[in-house]
Design a protein around this motif. Structure first.
Motif: not given
Length: 544
Positions: A266-287
């Motif tokens: 609907d209007n919500t993003l569900s994001i899955t990260g597959f990294s042991e090196e980068k935190t979720s916060t770091q992935l969000r910044t890169l995205l």
């Protein structure tokens, strides 16, 4: 629902001996819809890159097959584009041909392509800056008139006007020393930068236009690679899925140079990260470039990012969860055709709906009428709902997890399918249920009531209780044998698995030992097969 999405620009009236067209107009694609124009005879669409005009291999779904599967449109091609080329595609509605005896054949006067090259043309040009490349192949004379449009830092944009196909544009561009970017394995980008910008009809003068894709502009301006790849991912989908659902995959794992997948519910993003090196916060910044681009396209409101552990035995499978934007509801509704499914975007392992089985659910709906159906490893029973909505005589949903069966019952109630009483929910180990069915058959084959459709979409690995475990690779041969034995003479089976590291030949070969016809189907368009990446899902339709 299919609808006309076009802007009509009134121009001069046109008259000829065969037809009178009171309006000469240009049709442009409105943002968000892949439908440029439709009438009783014509359907004009914006074809995504990476998606065939028409199926060329077993189990493939092209534009014509997609329209038949999801919108019940039976069509032929008036024009054609290669799988890699995007843009305006003319289709003829077959179910309208007999009703429109006075319709004149559609003739194309001109097609214009836009493309990007890393080279600047150095040859001679005419006064208007264009140049003509011709070839007489003894069957037909082919020509392409090229024109330079725009210069970027490292790339240039060109136009090609022709009646020939896009393959000829590629060939003639290379002959002119301006090979098209993406036309080769060494390209830094994941698409061919060739786009059918417009088609003009001969007698009416009507023109159908698809705007040049965003990725072209981003490449010319040397924008961030994540932004370019996100635009290309969008250009593989182009709003087609929005015609039938509000929930689909926006970014498949491997489409970006970041270890993520992004789904929209609907209007919500569900994001899955597959990294042991980068935190979720770091992935969000890169995205951020990707998320900003997708917000412009979809106006998403809230997002959740969670990481999958590579070794869930040492760490919780779902961890490092962050949320931002609008608050995320504890329960969302995914619409798919006429069905609704409850999904939960939170810290749980499963949202509740496998988006990669959308096409399979539609096929189940279409063949289910009057059939006895068993849905094994039924999870939240989306296949069961599709079968019952399609008119199945009875549907058994079998799963060991009582919590997912409860969610399945909720999906039935959500769609008022519980009122018929034709949906049965069995909390049992699937392997034991199959063994019981096999014993019933062995005791008295003549009195055994066979199944007409069995769906088997097992997990790759699961606990089976009492210290036992289920491994799909190990159990696959027995599943194939038992399911074939339980099917009627008109029986059909759907097998699927997500064993990315498994041997595709092995899985198919085991099915071919028991079924007369095994067809591997391509995944939905939002789960593209990516070069260098393992198959995300394998889907097999099998006939007795």
């Amino acid at each position: 629902m299919l609808y006309i999405s076009a802007l009509q620009e009134r121009k001069q009236a046109v008259f000829n001996e065969k037809n009178f067209y009171p309006i000469k107009f240009t049709m442009k694609k409105t943002t968000g819809s892949p439908i440029i124009y439709k009438d009783a005879q014509l359907l004009v669409v914006d074809k995504p890159t990476g998606f065939s005009s028409q199926a060329m291999t077993e189990g493939e779904v092209g534009i014509t097959e997609w329209l038949a599967l999801h919108l019940q449109y039976q069509i032929d091609l008036y024009s054609s584009l290669t799988k890699s080329c995007s843009g305006v595609l003319l289709l003829r509605r077959k179910n309208q041909i007999e009703k429109a005896e006075n319709d004149q054949p559609v003739k194309i006067a001109e097609k214009k392509y836009h493309f990007i090259s890393a080279k600047r043309y150095r040859g001679q040009t005419e006064e208007d800056g264009s140049w003509l490349v011709e070839r007489d192949n003894s069957i037909t004379e082919e020509s392409v008139r090229f024109r330079f449009l725009e210069e970027g830092r490292d790339y240039s944009l060109y136009e090609a006007a022709t009646l020939s196909c896009c393959r000829r544009v590629q060939e003639f561009a290379e002959e002119s020393g301006i090979a098209i970017v993406g036309d080769g394995a060494d390209s830094p980008f994941a698409r061919l930068f060739l786009h059918c910008h417009s088609i003009r009809l001969a007698e009416s003068g009507h023109e159908f236009i698809s705007s040049t894709p965003d990725s072209f502009s981003f490449v010319l301006k040397q924008r961030d690679k994540v932004l370019i790849d996100t635009a290309i991912a969008w250009e593989r989908r182009l709003g087609w899925l929005q015609l039938i659902t509000n929930s689909y995959r926006l970014i498949q794992r491997g489409e970006l140079d970041l270890p993520v997948s992004i789904d929209l519910y609907d209007n919500t993003l569900s994001i899955t990260g597959f990294s042991e090196e980068k935190t979720s916060t770091q992935l969000r910044t890169l995205l951020e470039p990707a998320l900003d681009y997708l917000r412009d396209k979809l106006a998403w409101q809230g997002a959740l990012l969670r990481r999958h552990a590579q070794n869930p035995h040492q760490k919780k499978l779902i961890h490092d969860v962050i949320q931002w934007g609008a608050p995320i509801s504890s329960s969302n509704i995914a619409h798919e055709h006429l069905l609704d499914f409850e999904v939960n975007i939170n810290e749980s392992q499963h949202v509740g709906l496998f988006l990669d089985q959308r096409d399979s659910r539609r096929r189940v709906w279409q063949i289910a009428e009057g059939r006895r159906v068993a849905n094994l490893f039924s999870f939240t029973c989306s296949f069961s709902a599709a079968a019952l909505a399609g008119g199945a005589e009875v549907v058994f949903s079998v799963d060991l997890a009582g919590s997912t069966l409860a969610r399945g019952k909720g999906n039935f109630a959500l769609n008022h399918l519980d009122e018929s009483g034709r949906g049965k929910f069995i909390k049992e180990d699937v392997c034991k249920w199959l063994q019981r069915q096999e014993r019933k058959y062995a005791r008295n084959p003549e009195e055994f009531t066979p199944w007409d459709l069995i769906i088997c979409d097992p997990p790759v690995f699961a606990s089976a209780g009492k210290g036992q475990a289920f491994h799909v690779e190990k159990q696959w041969p027995e599943l194939a044998r038992q399911i074939r034995m339980l099917l009627s003479v008109r029986g059909v089976a759907l097998f699927a698995n997500n064993h990315r590291g498994g041997n595709a030949s092995y899985y198919r070969a085991e099915l071919e030992k028991h079924f007369s016809l095994v067809r591997q189907m391509s995944p939905p368009m939002d789960f593209p097969r990516l070069a260098g990446s393992p198959e995300h899902v394998r889907i097999y339709w099998c006939q007795v």
